[in-house]
Design a protein around this motif. Structure first.
Motif, PDB file in Angstrom:
ATOM      1  N   GLY A  12       0.885  -1.589   0.453  1.00  0.00           N
ATOM      2  CA  GLY A  12      -0.197  -0.112   0.047  1.00  0.00           C
ATOM      3  C   GLY A  12       0.972   1.630   0.261  1.00  0.00           C
ATOM      4  O   GLY A  12      -0.186   2.314   0.183  1.00  0.00           O
ATOM      5  N   SER A  13       2.387   1.112  -0.303  1.00  0.00           N
ATOM      6  CA  SER A  13       2.700   2.446  -0.265  1.00  0.00           C
ATOM      7  C   SER A  13       2.853   3.857  -1.511  1.00  0.00           C
ATOM      8  O   SER A  13       2.878   4.198  -1.378  1.00  0.00           O
ATOM      9  CB  SER A  13       4.095   2.090  -0.300  1.00  0.00           C
ATOM     10  OG  SER A  13       5.060   0.905  -1.380  1.00  0.00           O
ATOM     11  N   GLY A  14       2.338   2.764  -2.804  1.00  0.00           N
ATOM     12  CA  GLY A  14       2.158   3.549  -3.698  1.00  0.00           C
ATOM     13  C   GLY A  14       3.123   3.542  -4.845  1.00  0.00           C
ATOM     14  O   GLY A  14       3.219   3.972  -5.732  1.00  0.00           O
ATOM     15  N   LYS A  15       4.004   1.915  -4.602  1.00  0.00           N
ATOM     16  CA  LYS A  15       4.964   1.830  -5.858  1.00  0.00           C
ATOM     17  C   LYS A  15       4.434   1.936  -6.809  1.00  0.00           C
ATOM     18  O   LYS A  15       4.610   2.186  -8.183  1.00  0.00           O
ATOM     19  CB  LYS A  15       6.272   1.154  -5.038  1.00  0.00           C
ATOM     20  CG  LYS A  15       5.453  -0.264  -4.985  1.00  0.00           C
ATOM     21  CD  LYS A  15       6.312  -1.837  -4.567  1.00  0.00           C
ATOM     22  CE  LYS A  15       5.246  -2.765  -3.946  1.00  0.00           C
ATOM     23  NZ  LYS A  15       4.235  -2.177  -3.148  1.00  0.00           N
ATOM     24  N   THR A  16       3.354   1.270  -7.364  1.00  0.00           N
ATOM     25  CA  THR A  16       2.750   0.912  -8.196  1.00  0.00           C
ATOM     26  C   THR A  16       1.595   2.089  -8.446  1.00  0.00           C
ATOM     27  O   THR A  16       2.035   2.642 -10.411  1.00  0.00           O
ATOM     28  CB  THR A  16       1.039  -0.100  -8.583  1.00  0.00           C
ATOM     29  OG1 THR A  16       1.614  -1.195  -7.728  1.00  0.00           O
ATOM     30  CG2 THR A  16       0.752  -1.078  -9.501  1.00  0.00           C
ATOM     31  N   SER A  17       1.264   2.636  -8.168  1.00  0.00           N
ATOM     32  CA  SER A  17       1.296   4.365  -9.132  1.00  0.00           C
ATOM     33  C   SER A  17       2.192   4.504  -9.202  1.00  0.00           C
ATOM     34  O   SER A  17       2.027   5.562 -10.671  1.00  0.00           O
ATOM     35  CB  SER A  17       0.565   5.158  -7.583  1.00  0.00           C
ATOM     36  OG  SER A  17      -1.005   3.611  -7.031  1.00  0.00           O
ATOM     37  N   ARG A 143      -8.619  -0.558  -1.227  1.00  0.00           N
ATOM     38  CA  ARG A 143      -8.246  -1.130  -2.858  1.00  0.00           C
ATOM     39  C   ARG A 143      -8.629  -2.786  -2.929  1.00  0.00           C
ATOM     40  O   ARG A 143      -8.987  -3.779  -3.664  1.00  0.00           O
ATOM     41  CB  ARG A 143      -6.563  -0.447  -3.183  1.00  0.00           C
ATOM     42  CG  ARG A 143      -6.951  -1.481  -4.300  1.00  0.00           C
ATOM     43  CD  ARG A 143      -4.979  -1.876  -4.451  1.00  0.00           C
ATOM     44  NE  ARG A 143      -4.027  -2.510  -3.731  1.00  0.00           N
ATOM     45  CZ  ARG A 143      -3.196  -2.600  -3.726  1.00  0.00           C
ATOM     46  NH1 ARG A 143      -2.535  -1.895  -3.722  1.00  0.00           N
ATOM     47  NH2 ARG A 143      -2.643  -3.626  -2.471  1.00  0.00           N
ATOM     48  N   ASN A 174       4.707   8.929   0.315  1.00  0.00           N
ATOM     49  CA  ASN A 174       3.854   9.239  -0.120  1.00  0.00           C
ATOM     50  C   ASN A 174       2.184   9.605   0.714  1.00  0.00           C
ATOM     51  O   ASN A 174       1.851   8.635   1.450  1.00  0.00           O
ATOM     52  CB  ASN A 174       3.266   7.720  -1.034  1.00  0.00           C
ATOM     53  CG  ASN A 174       2.367   8.034  -1.308  1.00  0.00           C
ATOM     54  OD1 ASN A 174       1.972   9.183  -2.244  1.00  0.00           O
ATOM     55  ND2 ASN A 174       1.192   7.094  -2.454  1.00  0.00           N
ATOM     56  N   SER A 176       0.506  11.996   1.117  1.00  0.00           N
ATOM     57  CA  SER A 176      -0.625  13.353   0.683  1.00  0.00           C
ATOM     58  C   SER A 176      -1.038  12.922  -0.249  1.00  0.00           C
ATOM     59  O   SER A 176      -1.441  11.562  -0.686  1.00  0.00           O
ATOM     60  CB  SER A 176       0.044  14.820   0.581  1.00  0.00           C
ATOM     61  OG  SER A 176      -0.965  15.659   0.055  1.00  0.00           O
TER      62      SER A 176
HETATM   63  P1  ATP Z   1       0.890  -3.500  -2.617  1.00  0.00           P
HETATM   64  O1  ATP Z   1       2.201  -3.789  -2.641  1.00  0.00           O
HETATM   65  O2  ATP Z   1       0.013  -3.314  -2.008  1.00  0.00           O
HETATM   66  O3  ATP Z   1       0.423  -3.828  -4.383  1.00  0.00           O
HETATM   67  P2  ATP Z   1       1.792  -0.730  -3.594  1.00  0.00           P
HETATM   68  O4  ATP Z   1       2.574   0.029  -2.999  1.00  0.00           O
HETATM   69  O5  ATP Z   1       1.951  -1.294  -5.611  1.00  0.00           O
HETATM   70  O6  ATP Z   1       0.463  -1.579  -2.715  1.00  0.00           O
HETATM   71  P3  ATP Z   1      -0.706   1.324  -4.755  1.00  0.00           P
HETATM   72  O7  ATP Z   1      -1.262   0.040  -5.227  1.00  0.00           O
HETATM   73  O8  ATP Z   1       0.086   2.397  -5.821  1.00  0.00           O
HETATM   74  O9  ATP Z   1       0.636   0.649  -3.669  1.00  0.00           O
HETATM   75  O10 ATP Z   1      -1.456   2.256  -4.200  1.00  0.00           O
HETATM   76  C1  ATP Z   1      -2.108   1.225  -2.492  1.00  0.00           C
HETATM   77  C2  ATP Z   1      -3.221   2.187  -3.084  1.00  0.00           C
HETATM   78  O11 ATP Z   1      -3.819   3.467  -2.494  1.00  0.00           O
HETATM   79  C3  ATP Z   1      -4.038   2.075  -4.414  1.00  0.00           C
HETATM   80  O12 ATP Z   1      -5.550   1.633  -4.967  1.00  0.00           O
HETATM   81  C4  ATP Z   1      -3.709   3.044  -4.741  1.00  0.00           C
HETATM   82  O13 ATP Z   1      -4.777   3.870  -6.259  1.00  0.00           O
HETATM   83  C5  ATP Z   1      -4.392   4.520  -3.595  1.00  0.00           C
HETATM   84  N1  ATP Z   1      -3.223   5.350  -3.316  1.00  0.00           N
HETATM   85  C6  ATP Z   1      -1.285   5.737  -3.393  1.00  0.00           C
HETATM   86  N2  ATP Z   1      -1.265   6.767  -2.904  1.00  0.00           N
HETATM   87  C7  ATP Z   1      -2.648   7.503  -2.765  1.00  0.00           C
HETATM   88  C8  ATP Z   1      -2.192   8.704  -2.547  1.00  0.00           C
HETATM   89  N3  ATP Z   1      -1.274   9.485  -2.210  1.00  0.00           N
HETATM   90  N4  ATP Z   1      -3.753   9.277  -2.148  1.00  0.00           N
HETATM   91  C9  ATP Z   1      -4.605   8.724  -2.272  1.00  0.00           C
HETATM   92  N5  ATP Z   1      -4.724   7.098  -2.911  1.00  0.00           N
HETATM   93  C10 ATP Z   1      -3.502   6.548  -3.329  1.00  0.00           C
END
Ligand code: ATP
Length: 193
Positions: A12-17, A143, A174, A176
Motif C-alpha cells: 500500500g505504499s504507492g509503488k504501482t502508482s 483497494r 506518499n 498526501s
Molecule cells: P501493493 O504492494 O500492496 O500492491 P503498492 O505499493 O503498489 O501496493 P498502490 O497500489 O500504488 O501501492 O497504492 C495502494 C492504493 O492506494 C491504490 O488503490 C492507490 O490508488 C492508492 N493510493 C496510492 N497513493 C495514494 C495517495 N497519495 N492518495 C490516495 N490514494 C493513494
C-alpha cells in the motif's frame, strides 16, 4: 544497456502508482511481481519444482493456486525462502530478456522485495516509496477489501520502513494526495537526469 532503477515499497505504499506515472513519462517499467505471477503458470520446469516443494495442490487444473500457496508459506519463513529461491531465478531470466529489448537510458524494475532479496545490488539506484503505516493500511483496505488486521499482518512480515529508508538511494514520501505524488515523482525524474 539501460541503467536499472529498483522501485520498491511495502504494501500500500504507492509503488504501482509511481510506476504508472513513470510509464506516462516514457520510462519502461518491468513489474516483477506481476511477471512472477505469469511465470509460475508458464514455466513448466518451475511448475514441477513448485509442486515438489509445496505439493500438487499448488496447482488446480494447471493454474497456480495462489491462496493455497500463500496459506502454506505465510507462517513458514523457511518454506517461503525456498519458494522465492525457485521463482527468483526464473524472473531474473525473464527480466534479462526484457531489458535486452529496451533502448531507454533508464528502466524501472518494480518489486516489493528489492531489499529483502538484495536485488538492489543489481541496480544502478533504488527508489523507495513510503507512507505512514495507518495510511498504507487504509489505502490497501480500500483497494483490496481487506480488514485492518489482515493488512497489518502482511505489513508486520515485511522489512521495516526504517530499514528500507536506510538502504534506499531515493525516497518518495506518499503521505498526501495523488497530485502530490505526481509532483514528487516529477521532481525525482528531474533529479535522476
Ligand atoms: P501493493 O504492494 O500492496 O500492491 P503498492 O505499493 O503498489 O501496493 P498502490 O497500489 O500504488 O501501492 O497504492 C495502494 C492504493 O492506494 C491504490 O488503490 C492507490 O490508488 C492508492 N493510493 C496510492 N497513493 C495514494 C495517495 N497519495 N492518495 C490516495 N490514494 C493513494
Amino acid at each position: 544497456i539501460p541503467k536499472i532503477i529498483g522501485l520498491t515499497g511495502g504494501i500500500g505504499s504507492g509503488k504501482t502508482s509511481v510506476a504508472k506515472l513513470l510509464e506516462e513519462k516514457g520510462f519502461p517499467v518491468y513489474y516483477s511481481d506481476d511477471e512472477a505471477k505469469n511465470i509460475v503458470n508458464k514455466d513448466l520446469a518451475l511448475k514441477e519444482k513448485i509442486i515438489e516443494l509445496l505439493g500438487k495442490e499448488a496447482y488446480v487444473n494447471g493454474i497456480y493456486n495462489r491462496r493455497y500457496v500463500a496459506e502454506k508459506v505465510f507462517n513458514n519463513s523457511e518454506l517461503l525462502e525456498q519458494l522465492n529461491h525457485l521463482i527468483h531465478p526464473a524472473v531474473k531470466i525473464d527480466f534479462e530478456n526484457w531489458i535486452n529489448s529496451q533502448n531507454s537510458e533508464f528502466v524501472f524494475k518494480e518489486t516489493a522485495l528489492l531489499f529483502e532479496l538484495k536485488l538492489n545490488q543489481q541496480c544502478y539506484k533504488s527508489l523507495l516509496i513510503t507512507a505512514d503505516d495507518n495510511l498504507r493500511i487504509k489505502r490497501t483496505m480500500d483497494r483490496d477489501d481487506k480488514t485492518y488486521r489482515e493488512v497489518e499482518a502482511v505489513m508486520q512480515k515485511q522489512m521495516s520502513e526504517k530499514d528500507k529508508c536506510k538502504l534506499a538511494d531515493y525516497i518518495i514520501y506518499n503521505n498526501s494526495d495523488l497530485e502530490s505524488l505526481r509532483v514528487a515523482t516529477e521532481a525525482f525524474v528531474e533529479e535522476l537526469k
